[in-house]
Enzyme design. Structure first.
Site, PDB file in Angstrom:
ATOM      1  N   GLU A  40      42.228  51.276  36.879  1.00  0.00           N
ATOM      2  CA  GLU A  40      43.498  50.552  36.774  1.00  0.00           C
ATOM      3  C   GLU A  40      44.691  51.451  37.109  1.00  0.00           C
ATOM      4  O   GLU A  40      45.654  51.002  37.715  1.00  0.00           O
ATOM      5  CB  GLU A  40      43.672  49.941  35.380  1.00  0.00           C
ATOM      6  CG  GLU A  40      42.695  48.828  35.066  1.00  0.00           C
ATOM      7  CD  GLU A  40      42.796  47.642  36.027  1.00  0.00           C
ATOM      8  OE1 GLU A  40      43.835  47.495  36.708  1.00  0.00           O
ATOM      9  OE2 GLU A  40      41.819  46.872  36.123  1.00  0.00           O
ATOM     10  N   TYR A 123      50.383  46.105  31.398  1.00  0.00           N
ATOM     11  CA  TYR A 123      49.297  45.640  32.264  1.00  0.00           C
ATOM     12  C   TYR A 123      48.005  46.437  32.018  1.00  0.00           C
ATOM     13  O   TYR A 123      46.939  45.858  31.782  1.00  0.00           O
ATOM     14  CB  TYR A 123      49.701  45.740  33.750  1.00  0.00           C
ATOM     15  CG  TYR A 123      48.497  45.629  34.626  1.00  0.00           C
ATOM     16  CD1 TYR A 123      47.896  44.388  34.832  1.00  0.00           C
ATOM     17  CD2 TYR A 123      47.891  46.755  35.183  1.00  0.00           C
ATOM     18  CE1 TYR A 123      46.739  44.275  35.590  1.00  0.00           C
ATOM     19  CE2 TYR A 123      46.744  46.653  35.938  1.00  0.00           C
ATOM     20  CZ  TYR A 123      46.173  45.408  36.135  1.00  0.00           C
ATOM     21  OH  TYR A 123      45.024  45.300  36.866  1.00  0.00           O
ATOM     22  N   ASP A 141      49.308  41.526  37.158  1.00  0.00           N
ATOM     23  CA  ASP A 141      49.585  42.513  38.209  1.00  0.00           C
ATOM     24  C   ASP A 141      50.343  41.806  39.337  1.00  0.00           C
ATOM     25  O   ASP A 141      50.752  40.646  39.192  1.00  0.00           O
ATOM     26  CB  ASP A 141      48.279  43.163  38.710  1.00  0.00           C
ATOM     27  CG  ASP A 141      47.428  42.207  39.531  1.00  0.00           C
ATOM     28  OD1 ASP A 141      47.701  40.985  39.526  1.00  0.00           O
ATOM     29  OD2 ASP A 141      46.497  42.676  40.212  1.00  0.00           O
ATOM     30  N   CYS A 195      45.413  33.505  47.659  1.00  0.00           N
ATOM     31  CA  CYS A 195      46.862  33.321  47.551  1.00  0.00           C
ATOM     32  C   CYS A 195      47.546  34.613  48.003  1.00  0.00           C
ATOM     33  O   CYS A 195      48.267  35.258  47.253  1.00  0.00           O
ATOM     34  CB  CYS A 195      47.245  32.970  46.114  1.00  0.00           C
ATOM     35  SG  CYS A 195      48.933  32.379  45.980  1.00  0.00           S
ATOM     36  N   CYS A 205      41.824  26.879  47.851  1.00  0.00           N
ATOM     37  CA  CYS A 205      42.324  27.320  46.543  1.00  0.00           C
ATOM     38  C   CYS A 205      41.939  26.314  45.457  1.00  0.00           C
ATOM     39  O   CYS A 205      42.157  25.108  45.621  1.00  0.00           O
ATOM     40  CB  CYS A 205      43.841  27.451  46.597  1.00  0.00           C
ATOM     41  SG  CYS A 205      44.550  27.906  45.006  1.00  0.00           S
ATOM     42  N   CYS A 211      49.410  23.151  42.425  1.00  0.00           N
ATOM     43  CA  CYS A 211      50.398  24.139  42.909  1.00  0.00           C
ATOM     44  C   CYS A 211      51.673  23.471  43.436  1.00  0.00           C
ATOM     45  O   CYS A 211      51.665  22.721  44.413  1.00  0.00           O
ATOM     46  CB  CYS A 211      49.761  25.001  43.986  1.00  0.00           C
ATOM     47  SG  CYS A 211      50.913  26.212  44.645  1.00  0.00           S
TER      48      CYS A 211
HETATM   49  S1  SF4 Z   1      47.694  26.359  46.629  1.00  0.00           S
HETATM   50 FE1  SF4 Z   1      49.282  27.565  45.640  1.00  0.00          FE
HETATM   51  S2  SF4 Z   1      48.176  28.984  44.333  1.00  0.00           S
HETATM   52 FE2  SF4 Z   1      46.735  28.165  45.810  1.00  0.00          FE
HETATM   53  S3  SF4 Z   1      46.718  29.592  47.525  1.00  0.00           S
HETATM   54 FE3  SF4 Z   1      48.196  27.995  48.007  1.00  0.00          FE
HETATM   55  S4  SF4 Z   1      50.115  28.817  47.271  1.00  0.00           S
HETATM   56 FE4  SF4 Z   1      48.529  30.010  46.281  1.00  0.00          FE
END
Ligand code: SF4
Length: 351
Positions: A40, A123, A141, A195, A205, A211
């Protein structure tokens, strides 16, 4: 702040992680507090692919906290050379010594005690609690900041204190108590592989349906960029002082500050008279002087424009031999020391 359904968020992410997460990183094998901690610290400000060979060399040479604590700082910094941000290496060494002497060689299984150790912030403490002790603890992070900023379209840049706190609050809300280490690894992997900073792969995703940045077709606007500020430029002479036997002079830098504790080349301000300066500092008489091409090295807060000067000198006194933080050595030997990367670059060119 309106949260999404926590169980759904967790389930979707963990399901994605099972199929696509990174599960073969060297520090994921045998995740002891020591190994997690070293990884880390190295991963702060540095990409995984760069860290892997450094991590392997480091843990081979120092397989336990005792070995690290009893090594010399020079040896630790030598293995760190090239990774940058050398205060991380110094703090690693210092913390190993504290854990050996004050905690009997065992990492404390306690978030607030961990955070009191040099170089361990919120963190890293969270990562050790979660990955090594398998305790519920959120971690944030750079990857997590990006994912959360997009998921909730946070209106200010992640380094702003209010946004920083908000991101931790959101991360803590979604982090499960059970299998927290898997969830934490999963959200960091999502940020690192899906992302991503540029061109996120939203079609793959697990959180696409939630999102907000994706729904508004504005993923490129989040996270909001830090307000721009011009970095200043400093200029310094870097002196390649060579004696009658072609040895190079190295000077160890003070323990704190840029490149703290590393061997480096003597350096001085551009307004100095080089002949006078070398005589006053080291008792050296300059016989010949040649300017080498200048080059720029960038730090997080400023640029350093390096003006290298190659100087043939004659050692007139014993002043240097009496100083422990100054040494004459061959160019080749200098390259095996813990030296900053622009100095290495210069010595290699000059070889
Ligand atoms: S949907 Fe949103 S969280 Fe997923 S990759 Fe795209 S921007 Fe990132």
């Amino acid at each position: 702040m309106q949260f999404f359904d926590r169980q759904t968020i967790q389930r979707q992410l963990l399901h994605w992680y099972e199929r696509h997460g990174r599960q073969d990183l060297p520090w994921q094998q045998e995740p002891t507090p020591y190994r997690v901690w070293v990884s880390e610290i190295m991963l702060q400000q540095t990409q995984v692919a760069t860290v892997i060979p450094y991590y392997q060399r480091f843990t081979q040479r120092f397989p336990t906290i005792e070995k690290l604590a009893t090594a010399s700082l020079d040896e630790v910094l030598q293995l760190w050379a090239g990774l940058g941000y050398y205060s991380r290496g110094r703090n690693l060494h210092r913390t190993a010594q504290i854990i050996l002497t004050e905690f009997n060689g065992q990492f404390p299984n306690d978030l607030s005690l961990l955070r009191q150790l040099p170089g361990i912030g919120e963190y890293t403490a969270g990562a050790i609690m979660s990955f090594a002790f398998r305790q519920p603890a959120a971690i944030v992070d750079g990857n997590v900041k990006r994912v959360i900023s997009r998921l909730h379209t946070l209106p200010d840049w992640p380094g702003h204190p209010t946004t920083h706190r908000l991101i931790w609050e959101i991360a803590s809300h979604y982090t499960p108590a059970a299998d927290c280490h898997l969830y934490n690894q999963a959200i960091m992997d999502l940020g690192a592989t899906v992302c991503t900073r540029k061109r996120p792969d939203c079609d793959n995703c697990p959180w696409q349906t939630h999102c907000q940045a994706y729904r508004q077709r504005q993923t490129d606007r989040f996270p909001v960029a830090k307000p721009a500020k011009e970095k200043p430029t400093q200029e310094r002479y870097f002196l390649l002082l060579q004696d009658d036997r072609q040895n190079i002079l190295l000077h160890r830098r003070p323990p704190t500050g840029i490149w703290g504790g590393l061997w480096s080349l003597p350096e001085c301000a551009l307004h100095e008279n080089i002949g006078d300066w070398c005589e006053q500092q080291y008792g050296l008489f300059v016989k010949q002087q040649q300017a080498l091409p200048k080059f720029k090295h960038s730090f997080s807060h400023y640029h350093l424009l390096i003006h290298p000067l190659a100087l043939q000198v004659h050692d007139m006194t014993t002043a240097i031999r009496e100083q422990t933080d100054v040494q004459w050595c061959t160019n080749q030997h200098a390259l095996t020391q813990g030296i900053p990367s622009p100095v290495k670059q210069l010595l290699e060119q000059y070889q």
